[in-house]
Write a protein that holds these residues in place. Structure first.
Motif, mmCIF file in Angstrom:
data_model
loop_
_atom_site.group_PDB
_atom_site.id
_atom_site.type_symbol
_atom_site.label_atom_id
_atom_site.label_comp_id
_atom_site.label_asym_id
_atom_site.label_seq_id
_atom_site.Cartn_x
_atom_site.Cartn_y
_atom_site.Cartn_z
ATOM 1 N N TYR A 1 2.791 9.718 -1.227
ATOM 2 C CA TYR A 1 2.441 8.421 -0.656
ATOM 3 C C TYR A 1 2.904 8.325 0.792
ATOM 4 O O TYR A 1 2.133 7.928 1.671
ATOM 5 N N TRP A 2 4.145 8.694 1.069
ATOM 6 C CA TRP A 2 4.694 8.457 2.396
ATOM 7 C C TRP A 2 4.143 9.396 3.444
ATOM 8 O O TRP A 2 4.210 9.091 4.640
ATOM 9 N N ILE A 3 3.535 10.496 3.048
ATOM 10 C CA ILE A 3 2.944 11.391 4.033
ATOM 11 C C ILE A 3 1.832 10.696 4.802
ATOM 12 O O ILE A 3 1.565 10.997 5.967
ATOM 13 N N TRP A 4 1.172 9.718 4.170
ATOM 14 C CA TRP A 4 0.169 8.916 4.889
ATOM 15 C C TRP A 4 0.605 7.451 5.033
ATOM 16 O O TRP A 4 0.201 6.770 5.977
ATOM 17 N N GLY A 5 1.482 6.979 4.139
ATOM 18 C CA GLY A 5 2.017 5.632 4.276
ATOM 19 C C GLY A 5 2.828 5.478 5.550
ATOM 20 O O GLY A 5 2.834 4.409 6.175
ATOM 21 N N ASN A 6 3.535 6.541 5.961
ATOM 22 C CA ASN A 6 4.264 6.518 7.227
ATOM 23 C C ASN A 6 3.328 6.228 8.398
ATOM 24 O O ASN A 6 3.677 5.516 9.341
ATOM 25 N N LEU A 7 2.137 6.814 8.341
ATOM 26 C CA LEU A 7 1.176 6.631 9.424
ATOM 27 C C LEU A 7 0.639 5.203 9.442
ATOM 28 O O LEU A 7 0.319 4.661 10.506
ATOM 29 N N ALA A 8 0.548 4.595 8.263
ATOM 30 C CA ALA A 8 0.139 3.190 8.201
ATOM 31 C C ALA A 8 1.207 2.301 8.825
ATOM 32 O O ALA A 8 0.896 1.351 9.559
ATOM 33 N N ALA A 9 2.475 2.594 8.546
ATOM 34 C CA ALA A 9 3.566 1.837 9.164
ATOM 35 C C ALA A 9 3.553 2.009 10.682
ATOM 36 O O ALA A 9 3.774 1.057 11.437
ATOM 37 N N THR A 10 3.262 3.222 11.128
ATOM 38 C CA THR A 10 3.166 3.485 12.563
ATOM 39 C C THR A 10 2.029 2.692 13.186
ATOM 40 O O THR A 10 2.150 2.166 14.294
ATOM 41 N N THR A 11 0.916 2.592 12.469
ATOM 42 C CA THR A 11 -0.227 1.823 12.956
ATOM 43 C C THR A 11 0.161 0.368 13.210
ATOM 44 O O THR A 11 -0.231 -0.229 14.219
#
Length: 486
Positions: free
Chosen positions: A369-379
């Motif tokens: 999850y966090w491998i792409w969830g991190n990018l959502a948080a960055t967005t």
């Protein structure tokens, strides 16, 4: 025609047919400005929509996973925070600052003398950050943030004898032995905690001074980014990024964590490196030494910020020189040598941290999850305008990479140079993401990297005040609806 300090023409009073509607900057004779500021393209909206979809998916999937088994270890995925709609003392100020930057920021960015622009941008970023923090009042928004149980100020009294504490620092990282460090102290090299120890020693102790320190130093990062952009691209590109840097959604987290302070130190390291590499500093050798010294200290503020070497490499590639490298390396050795002689072993402590990380939430949070969830948080932290700008960076990336590899002079085009700098920051984020040592909380942990994505907004064309309004809306909504705490 007015010129800047290096003799380049400024467009503060331009009104011709090729002038930018927001800044009044003319297209230059090579068409470079037209490449940056041509008609709005639907792909900008597509990129922003993709960013919105990523955040939405991360929120929906995250809520489902967290409700099912609690493994995400956050209450409001993809952000670490709690749903808490509210207004506060800083609300009117935040709204006023946003309106003023949207209305006057682009014009002032084009007209102000360069040095005045740096100070004004820093002041605007501070006003934006402080007003957002003060939505929760001074106590909860500034003074208390660094005094909670996981934070640095809780262990100040354990540094009465700094040498003894440093020699035994690694022994208290792993959970188990008596007196293990709180999460943030254990999760960082001692340079972070020592900063607040030193503030306390000079009479600036307590949460208020610590909070102000982090916000002021963190706010200076926007000036460092502008200095770097001017040295590596051109002044016009730097000026186009000004209002977006001042009004960044990242200010929500710059004002609530020590990572804003880390971002400021790291940013000035890159700025000094850019000045040394392009020889635009009055004393390039001193700038190179300063860049290395700050980079070395950055590595003792946060283990992950060793990855700032990647944007640093990007700076040297753009300057097409390794001339500053010996002095940079000499400066970079000062802090590690000092800490090592004092008894702190960086590598040993990092290995202990990996154990501690998997003892806690890091061992529970799912990598998938966090491998792409991190990018959502960055967005959310950089805003959809930055995502739209990144779409343009990606479009330029193949050409930029080919020219870097081929050593072609076409890399002198400002837009391509900007693309290379942004891509270097993205590479650092990708490395941090893949490492698995940044599962969640990246909206603050990656602040030193994310600041270098925001200049991609300089590529956005046409009237950009709507993009600025969108940036402000993201920050205001997150700050008033979610209580972000560590």
């Amino acid at each position: 025609m007015k010129t800047d300090e290096r003799g380049h023409p400024l467009g503060d009073k331009d009104t011709g047919p090729h002038a930018d509607p927001d800044t009044g900057a003319h297209a230059d004779v090579h068409g470079q400005e037209r490449e940056r500021t041509g008609r709005p393209h639907r792909l900008d909206l597509v990129a922003a929509a993709a960013g919105f979809a990523l955040v939405t998916a991360a929120a929906l999937v995250g809520r489902s996973v967290q409700s099912a088994n609690g493994t995400l270890q956050v209450n409001w995925p993809p952000l670490l925070g709690t749903w808490d709609p509210r207004v506060g003392p800083g609300t009117p100020a935040a709204l006023a600052v946003a309106v003023l930057i949207i209305a006057y920021g682009p014009g002032l960015a084009a007209r102000l003398p360069w040095r005045a622009l740096l100070l004004t941008t820093w002041a605007a970023a501070l006003a934006w950050t402080f007003s957002l923090a003060l939505v929760d009042g001074w106590h909860w928004g500034v003074a208390r943030r660094l005094t909670t149980k996981n934070e640095y100020l809780t262990v100040i009294d354990r540094f009465a004898d700094i040498g003894t504490t440093l020699r035994g620092f690694s022994e208290h990282i792993v959970i188990g032995p008596p007196g293990n460090w709180p999460a943030h102290v254990a999760g960082h090299p001692p340079g972070a905690t020592l900063t607040f120890v030193w503030l306390d020693r000079i009479g600036l102790g307590g949460g208020s001074w610590a909070g102000v320190w982090c916000i002021v130093v963190g706010g200076s990062a926007v000036a460092a980014v502008l200095v770097t952009l001017r040295a590596l691209t051109d002044e016009r590109t730097a000026r186009r990024a000004v209002p977006f840097l001042a009004l960044a959604p990242a200010a929500v987290w710059m004002g609530t964590s020590a990572d804003g302070y880390f971002a400021g130190v790291a940013a000035w390291s890159l700025a000094l490196l850019a000045l040394a590499a392009t020889r635009t500093a009055r004393f390039p050798a001193a700038a190179a030494l300063g860049a290395g010294l700050l980079y070395g200290f950055t590595c003792y503020l946060s283990y992950g910020l060793t990855l700032m070497a990647l944007p640093g490499l990007g700076v040297l590639v753009l300057a097409r020189t390794a001339r500053p490298l010996p002095l940079v390396l000499a400066g970079a050795l000062v802090v590690p040598v000092a800490f090592t002689l004092a008894g702190f072993n960086w590598w040993e402590a990092y290995q202990e941290l990996v154990v501690r990380y998997y003892q806690g939430a890091g061992g529970v949070r799912p990598y998938w999850y966090w491998i792409w969830g991190n990018l959502a948080a960055t967005t959310l932290a950089v805003g959809l305008a930055t995502v739209a700008g990144l779409g343009r960076v990606f479009a330029l990336a193949p050409r930029a990479v080919r020219n870097v590899r081929g050593g072609r002079s076409d890399l002198s085009t400002p837009v391509l140079r900007l693309a290379v700098l942004v891509l270097a920051a993205l590479l650092a984020i990708l490395a941090a993401d893949l490492s698995g040592m940044s599962k969640a909380e990246t909206e603050r942990i990656w602040l030193p990297f994310m600041l270098w994505l925001i200049p991609a907004t300089a590529l956005l064309p046409g009237r950009r005040r709507w993009w600025l309004a969108g940036q402000a809306a993201v920050a205001l909504l997150v700050n008033h609806l979610v209580f972000t705490g560590w």
